[in-house]
Design an enzyme around this catalytic site. Structure first.
Site, short mmCIF file in Angstrom:
data_model
loop_
_atom_site.label_atom_id
_atom_site.label_comp_id
_atom_site.label_asym_id
_atom_site.label_seq_id
_atom_site.Cartn_x
_atom_site.Cartn_y
_atom_site.Cartn_z
N ASP A 156 29.61 81.15 71.51
CA ASP A 156 28.16 80.95 71.70
C ASP A 156 27.70 79.92 72.89
OD1 ASP A 156 29.52 78.53 70.76
OD2 ASP A 156 28.06 77.91 69.09
N ASP A 172 31.68 76.89 76.09
CA ASP A 172 32.01 78.12 75.83
C ASP A 172 32.00 78.98 77.22
OD1 ASP A 172 30.02 77.24 73.65
OD2 ASP A 172 31.53 78.85 72.73
N ASN A 178 25.33 77.35 68.91
CA ASN A 178 24.58 76.42 69.79
C ASN A 178 23.37 76.68 69.93
OD1 ASN A 178 26.96 74.67 70.11
ND2 ASN A 178 27.80 76.00 71.76
N THR A 226 35.22 80.49 69.45
CA THR A 226 34.94 79.08 70.02
C THR A 226 33.25 78.77 69.68
OG1 THR A 226 33.90 79.91 72.14
CG2 THR A 226 36.13 79.20 71.93
N PHE A 247 30.77 70.76 64.46
CA PHE A 247 29.56 71.80 64.50
C PHE A 247 30.09 73.13 63.93
CE2 PHE A 247 27.01 74.78 66.82
CZ PHE A 247 25.72 74.43 66.30
N ASN A 248 30.95 73.80 64.56
CA ASN A 248 31.46 75.10 64.22
C ASN A 248 31.51 75.41 62.83
OD1 ASN A 248 30.78 75.81 67.11
ND2 ASN A 248 33.12 75.75 67.62
N HIS A 282 35.36 71.00 74.95
CA HIS A 282 36.13 71.59 73.72
C HIS A 282 36.79 73.15 73.94
CE1 HIS A 282 33.93 68.52 71.50
NE2 HIS A 282 32.88 68.74 72.16
N ASP A 283 35.79 74.06 74.13
CA ASP A 283 36.33 75.42 73.81
C ASP A 283 37.35 75.75 74.81
OD1 ASP A 283 34.50 75.47 71.85
OD2 ASP A 283 32.96 76.35 73.04
C1 BDR Z 1 31.81 72.64 69.30
O1 BDR Z 1 30.38 72.89 69.05
C2 BDR Z 1 29.82 73.19 70.28
O2 BDR Z 1 28.32 72.66 70.33
C3 BDR Z 1 30.82 73.37 71.35
O3 BDR Z 1 30.44 74.63 72.14
C4 BDR Z 1 32.02 73.34 70.66
O4 BDR Z 1 32.30 74.73 70.33
C5 BDR Z 1 32.37 71.40 69.45
O5 BDR Z 1 31.91 70.71 68.04
CA CA Z 2 31.07 76.81 71.39
#
Ligand code: BDR
Ligand code: CA
Length: 310
Positions: free
Chosen positions: A10, A15, A39, A124, A165-166, A239-240
């Site tokens: 996303d 990403d 996102n 991701t 978040f994810n 992160h991703d």
């Molecule tokens: C995740 O949430 C999104 O904002 C980032 O792309 C990542 O996948 C981190 O919490």
């Molecule tokens: Ca992401």
């Protein structure tokens, strides 16, 4: 042999970097890039996937657009972190990279069917597309080597006190995927926060003389500003790409076996990933959970990917 892989994302600043690592590292054969609402809206994250591919000269990897909302819940975006476009910072032109005509579930199913080797899925973003694939085509499970997800956390969250978040966006999807029986690896905040984009990392990117590297720096500059103001981080976590790195070379991301369940009903804890790191529940291990990143080798590999794309 390179690992056949589908990246479900996303974009999203991080990403976009996951796309670069997956597309450029010789250890991976990137079969497709698929998008999911997360996102930002599906429309925006799909445009962003095409944008980063255009800048990186990636024109032969199919890009398909998937779920525009979670399985059951209302969509929720992260424009506080990623800006209005979902990938604020650089000025992107109209991307000259097409969108595949096939839907994500059909595309994933076909690619898994056609692959001589089991395929690795790396989501991701929220797990909506992956859950839909497994619900609509349960037979596909035997063709999936593993699912390596950036999401969740062994500790606290980043969007609510206990949810990442994810996981928070589509907990029902995460729950379905974790319980699907397909080997599952979780790369949560506890490990992705080790991938800090320090000044040194940015300087290494600056040292690469390419438009792509410059776009990477601009993306990181915006992302760093948001992470500073929202969370007080001096260096934002990327992160991703950590989930991609686990596929590139499993020794980059150390994992432990543990029981993992996803909270779907908690009034305050919905989307929490409950990881039994110390075996106190007696429930059997059903996942690999990432706990440690080899930071130096991770950045070497990522910088090399950006350099290789030119
Ligand atoms: C995740 O949430 C999104 O904002 C980032 O792309 C990542 O996948 C981190 O919490
Ligand atoms: Ca992401």
């Amino acid at each position: 042999m390179a690992v056949p892989m589908i990246l479900d994302c996303d974009p999203g600043h991080d990403d976009a970097k996951a796309i670069l690592l997956a597309a450029a590292d010789p250890a991976i054969d990137l079969l497709a890039i698929t998008t999911v609402a997360g996102n930002s809206t599906l429309e925006k994250v799909t445009l962003n996937a095409r944008r980063i591919c255009a800048v990186a000269g990636l024109r032969d990897i199919p890009i398909a657009s998937g779920a525009d909302r979670p399985l059951q819940r209302e969509p929720r975006i992260a424009d506080d972190v990623h800006g209005e476009s979902g990938m604020d910072g650089p000025a992107f032109g109209e991307p000259d990279v097409p969108l595949a005509g096939e839907g994500v579930v059909a595309l994933m199913r076909r690619l898994v069917d056609e692959s001589p080797e089991p395929v690795t899925l790396v989501p991701t973003g929220p797990l909506t597309n992956i859950a839909r694939l497994l619900i609509e085509h349960p037979e596909v499970r035997t063709g999936i080597r593993e699912i390596v997800w950036m999401g969740g956390s062994t500790g606290r969250g980043n969007t609510t006190p206990y949810a990442e978040f994810n996981a928070l966006v589509d907990p029902e999807a995460a729950d379905q995927v974790v319980r699907s029986g397909v080997p599952f690896t979780m790369c949560g905040l506890n490990v992705t926060h080790q991938a800090a984009v320090t000044e040194d990392v940015v300087n290494r990117l600056r040292g690469i003389d390419s438009v792509l590297a410059e776009v990477c720096v601009e993306l990181m500059t915006f992302f760093a500003g948001r992470y500073k103001s929202l969370f007080g981080f001096d260096a934002p976590p990327l992160h991703d790409p950590v989930a991609v790195a686990r596929v590139v070379d499993p020794t980059l991301v150390r994992c432990v076996d543990a029981n993992l369940v996803v909270e779907t009903t908690g009034e305050w804890t919905s989307g929490a990933t409950c990881v039994d790191l110390h075996g106190i529940t007696g429930r059997p291990a059903n996942a690999k959970v990432a706990v440690e990143l080899d930071v130096e080798r991770f950045w070497d590999r990522f910088i090399e990917a950006v350099r290789a794309l030119g």
